[in-house]
Design a protein around this motif. Structure first.
Motif, mmCIF file in Angstrom:
data_model
loop_
_atom_site.group_PDB
_atom_site.id
_atom_site.type_symbol
_atom_site.label_atom_id
_atom_site.label_comp_id
_atom_site.label_asym_id
_atom_site.label_seq_id
_atom_site.Cartn_x
_atom_site.Cartn_y
_atom_site.Cartn_z
ATOM 1 N N GLN A 24 48.764 45.552 47.136
ATOM 2 C CA GLN A 24 49.085 46.969 47.028
ATOM 3 C C GLN A 24 48.234 47.548 45.888
ATOM 4 O O GLN A 24 47.975 46.878 44.881
ATOM 5 N N PRO A 25 47.807 48.805 45.991
ATOM 6 C CA PRO A 25 46.954 49.399 44.951
ATOM 7 C C PRO A 25 47.591 49.374 43.573
ATOM 8 O O PRO A 25 46.890 49.333 42.572
ATOM 9 N N ASP A 26 48.937 49.443 43.507
ATOM 10 C CA ASP A 26 49.581 49.493 42.203
ATOM 11 C C ASP A 26 50.144 48.153 41.768
ATOM 12 O O ASP A 26 50.992 48.091 40.880
ATOM 13 N N ASP A 27 49.698 47.056 42.397
ATOM 14 C CA ASP A 27 50.127 45.733 41.936
ATOM 15 C C ASP A 27 49.716 45.535 40.486
ATOM 16 O O ASP A 27 48.609 45.896 40.084
ATOM 17 N N LEU A 28 50.605 44.921 39.715
ATOM 18 C CA LEU A 28 50.332 44.696 38.303
ATOM 19 C C LEU A 28 49.091 43.846 38.104
ATOM 20 O O LEU A 28 48.244 44.142 37.256
ATOM 21 N N ALA A 29 48.944 42.787 38.901
ATOM 22 C CA ALA A 29 47.793 41.909 38.737
ATOM 23 C C ALA A 29 46.495 42.656 38.999
ATOM 24 O O ALA A 29 45.499 42.487 38.280
ATOM 25 N N ALA A 30 46.498 43.503 40.058
ATOM 26 C CA ALA A 30 45.297 44.258 40.370
ATOM 27 C C ALA A 30 44.966 45.250 39.257
ATOM 28 O O ALA A 30 43.803 45.429 38.883
ATOM 29 N N CYS A 31 45.985 45.900 38.706
ATOM 30 C CA CYS A 31 45.762 46.861 37.623
ATOM 31 C C CYS A 31 45.200 46.177 36.380
ATOM 32 O O CYS A 31 44.276 46.677 35.738
ATOM 33 N N VAL A 32 45.791 45.011 36.035
ATOM 34 C CA VAL A 32 45.316 44.274 34.863
ATOM 35 C C VAL A 32 43.879 43.829 35.064
ATOM 36 O O VAL A 32 43.034 43.932 34.170
ATOM 37 N N PHE A 33 43.575 43.336 36.255
ATOM 38 C CA PHE A 33 42.222 42.868 36.541
ATOM 39 C C PHE A 33 41.218 44.023 36.449
ATOM 40 O O PHE A 33 40.133 43.897 35.874
ATOM 41 N N ALA A 34 41.576 45.190 37.030
ATOM 42 C CA ALA A 34 40.690 46.343 36.995
ATOM 43 C C ALA A 34 40.460 46.828 35.566
ATOM 44 O O ALA A 34 39.333 47.163 35.175
ATOM 45 N N ALA A 35 41.533 46.857 34.769
ATOM 46 C CA ALA A 35 41.402 47.284 33.376
ATOM 47 C C ALA A 35 40.533 46.307 32.592
ATOM 48 O O ALA A 35 39.680 46.708 31.772
ATOM 49 N N PHE A 36 40.741 45.007 32.852
ATOM 50 C CA PHE A 36 39.954 43.990 32.157
ATOM 51 C C PHE A 36 38.473 44.131 32.512
ATOM 52 O O PHE A 36 37.602 44.062 31.634
ATOM 53 N N ALA A 37 38.175 44.352 33.783
ATOM 54 C CA ALA A 37 36.783 44.504 34.210
ATOM 55 C C ALA A 37 36.160 45.755 33.584
ATOM 56 O O ALA A 37 35.011 45.734 33.125
ATOM 57 N N ALA A 38 36.896 46.853 33.542
ATOM 58 C CA ALA A 38 36.366 48.102 32.992
ATOM 59 C C ALA A 38 36.122 47.980 31.492
ATOM 60 O O ALA A 38 35.068 48.409 30.979
ATOM 61 N N ILE A 39 37.085 47.386 30.788
ATOM 62 C CA ILE A 39 36.929 47.281 29.339
ATOM 63 C C ILE A 39 35.830 46.295 28.985
ATOM 64 O O ILE A 39 35.131 46.446 27.965
ATOM 65 N N THR A 40 35.622 45.276 29.827
ATOM 66 C CA THR A 40 34.523 44.330 29.602
ATOM 67 C C THR A 40 33.181 45.036 29.748
ATOM 68 O O THR A 40 32.257 44.812 28.954
ATOM 69 N N THR A 41 33.079 45.904 30.737
ATOM 70 C CA THR A 41 31.845 46.667 30.933
ATOM 71 C C THR A 41 31.564 47.575 29.739
ATOM 72 O O THR A 41 30.423 47.663 29.258
ATOM 73 N N ILE A 42 32.623 48.228 29.241
ATOM 74 C CA ILE A 42 32.461 49.109 28.072
ATOM 75 C C ILE A 42 31.998 48.308 26.860
ATOM 76 O O ILE A 42 31.100 48.728 26.121
ATOM 77 N N ALA A 43 32.606 47.154 26.629
ATOM 78 C CA ALA A 43 32.235 46.321 25.484
ATOM 79 C C ALA A 43 30.782 45.873 25.589
ATOM 80 O O ALA A 43 30.020 45.919 24.609
ATOM 81 N N GLN A 44 30.374 45.428 26.767
ATOM 82 C CA GLN A 44 29.006 44.958 26.959
ATOM 83 C C GLN A 44 27.993 46.096 26.789
ATOM 84 O O GLN A 44 26.970 45.932 26.117
#
Length: 543
Positions: A68-88
């Motif tokens: 589901q789009p609002d699954d917690l795991a999916a949200c955490v993964f998306a946030a982790f990927a986005a913040i990793t991109t910002i850091a890099q």
């Protein structure tokens, strides 16, 4: 070296500051350094979130039966990927800006080295061309010896006093004043200054490899001080640049000094152990003011009033209690000029047992090499660069002592032009407990400062005067803030050296205050720690 109240102001739109030094090999505009600091801040914040999201992911979110789009795991993964991109991205951008600044610094350093070595070789070769050796040495030593050339140029352009400049050359200088504010001319003069010792050694028949090993880029046994000292000896033999006694008196203040009995011979108890403010690095050596005035043939104490101390002999004009300066603009504004009637302004902050002091020192007032009653003259210029105690230096020491400065008290010198040279020597010699230094247009590049003293040198790249101080040493840790005052605009004709006027430096000081460059921000914070928030006392002194 001029006093430089002047008309000042460039009228130009150039607000770009270039920053270098401060123990770093990087050279860039203040905007670049601000961007690097901002990107590093974003990188740090992003990496912090990255770590926290990583901890959340390590905990696990349970099995996912249907995405589901609002699954917690999916949200955490998306946030982790986005913040990793910002850091890099922020890290890579910051690294590239730093690399560009370091490359700029390397190019500038290599260019400076090439110019110095070329000038050194040419100076030596010219000095070795007999019978031109004496002429070459004089031609190269004249600009080095602290505005001996500036005195001649100033008198020639303004048509005042006695000038040895031929009328044809004087007319040419008046018609081509812009050349004196050309950054290329400034760079050329700096090369000539660095080559004076080579010309002299070449004239004495010393082989070039030996001369290079002894000069500025070698052992440093010869350079601006030795060349100026030689000129000083020659000038005094001709009846010029001779020192005379100096006396200091108070011409104004917010309160009459209240020195303890025997102030000049009895240091206040426990004062020598007073530390500098916590945020300002204290010098490793706390060489203090001497317990009595440092007297030379040019420094005699001011006679005291009957029953009073020297400091109380005439309180002068009543002045308001000064508010603590908040930045570079305040500091530049308080540097005295000839119009103020004094050459030294001293401010005291803190309480009686834990004071801190700011001493503001003005620039050259009298240009004549024949001597005058003005200590801020050509005699002091040449004497100071020769590493001798100039009359203006003695005057500042006397003013500090008469104002009540005690051994170990924190002192921050702020100065323009010749005053900047005096300020650098105060810090270098340890005659005061200097906890920092700010100079504007000072020809003091070859004065070696203690590494522990934070120093800001503001210079205009089209100001010829700082170039007369020679090339800074490789271990110089001053933070240089430079700006070209006149860009795509006509150079004013009212002054012979318009880029050197104090009014222009006051304008630049406002831009320095507006900069968010981290090291400039840190220095302003250090200034706040020195002066606090309570109004202080001030006194103005004339020698």
């Amino acid at each position: 070296m001029t006093d430089g109240g002047g008309t000042g102001g460039s009228g130009a739109a150039n607000r770009e500051l270039t920053i270098s030094g401060g123990g770093s090999t990087q050279v860039a505009t203040d905007v670049v350094f601000v961007q690097v600091a901002t990107l590093r801040l974003v990188q740090g914040e992003a990496e912090g979130w990255q770590e926290q999201l990583g901890q959340v992911r390590s905990i696990g979110t349970g099995p996912v039966h249907g995405w589901q789009p609002d699954d917690l795991a999916a949200c955490v993964f998306a946030a982790f990927a986005a913040i990793t991109t910002i850091a890099q991205d922020s890290r890579e951008l910051a690294d590239r800006l730093v690399e560009a600044a370091e490359e700029y610094g390397r190019l500038e350093a290599n260019l400076d080295l090439t110019l110095r070595r070329t000038g050194s070789w040419l100076g030596h070769a010219l000095g070795a061309l007999r019978p031109l050796a004496a002429l070459a040495a004089l031609a190269l030593a004249a600009p080095l010896a602290y505005l001996a050339v500036g005195s001649l140029i100033s008198n020639a352009i303004l048509g005042r006093g006695v000038s040895v400049v031929p009328p044809v050359l004087a007319d040419w200088l008046r018609e081509n004043r812009g050349l004196l504010t050309d950054p290329a001319t400034v760079a050329l003069v700096r090369v000539l200054v660095a080559s004076a010792d080579d010309a002299a050694l070449g004239g004495m028949g010393v082989p070039y490899p030996v001369a290079a090993a002894l000069g500025d880029d070698g052992a440093g046994l010869f350079g601006a001080p030795s060349s100026a000292f030689g000129l000083l000896i020659a000038a005094r033999a001709a009846g010029m640049l001779r020192e005379t006694p100096v006396r200091v008196h108070r011409v104004g203040g917010s309160a009459v000094p209240r020195p303890a009995p025997g102030l000049l011979s009895m240091p206040r108890r426990d004062r020598a152990a007073t530390p500098a403010p916590a945020s300002v690095p204290a010098p490793a050596s706390t060489s203090a003011l001497p317990s009595a005035p440092v007297l030379s043939p040019r420094s005699a104490p001011e006679p005291a009033a009957a029953g009073g101390s020297p400091a109380a002999a005439g309180a002068g004009t009543a002045l308001a209690a000064p508010n603590p300066p908040t930045g570079f603009a305040d500091l530049a504004e308080r540097i005295p000029t000839a119009d103020d009637g004094g050459q030294v302004r001293i401010e005291r902050y803190g309480d009686a047992e834990h004071p801190s002091w700011l001493v503001y020192i003005g620039g050259t007032v009298e240009w004549s090499p024949a001597g005058s009653t003005e200590p801020w003259d050509m005699t002091s210029n040449v004497t100071a660069v020769a590493d001798q105690e100039a009359g203006s230096y003695q005057a500042v020491l006397q003013a500090l002592q008469l104002a009540g400065v005690q051994p170990g008290d924190p002192v921050l010198p702020v100065a323009h032009s010749q005053g900047g040279l005096i300020a650098a020597e105060l810090a270098a010699r340890g005659d005061v407990n200097a906890v920092g230094m700010v100079t504007f247009g000072a020809p003091a590049g070859q004065v070696a400062l203690p590494a522990e003293v934070p120093a800001i040198a503001v210079e205009h790249s089209d100001d010829i005067v700082p170039a007369l101080g020679g090339t800074p040493a490789e271990d110089d840790r001053r933070l240089y803030v430079r700006r070209q005052l006149f860009v795509d605009t006509a150079v004013p004709v009212a002054e012979p050296l318009p880029a050197h006027q104090l009014a222009g430096y006051r304008e630049t000081a406002g831009l320095v205050d507006a900069s968010a460059e981290p090291r400039l921000v840190a220095f302003r914070e250090q200034l706040g720690a020195i002066v606090g928030t309570t109004p202080g006392e001030q006194s103005v002194w004339r020698a």
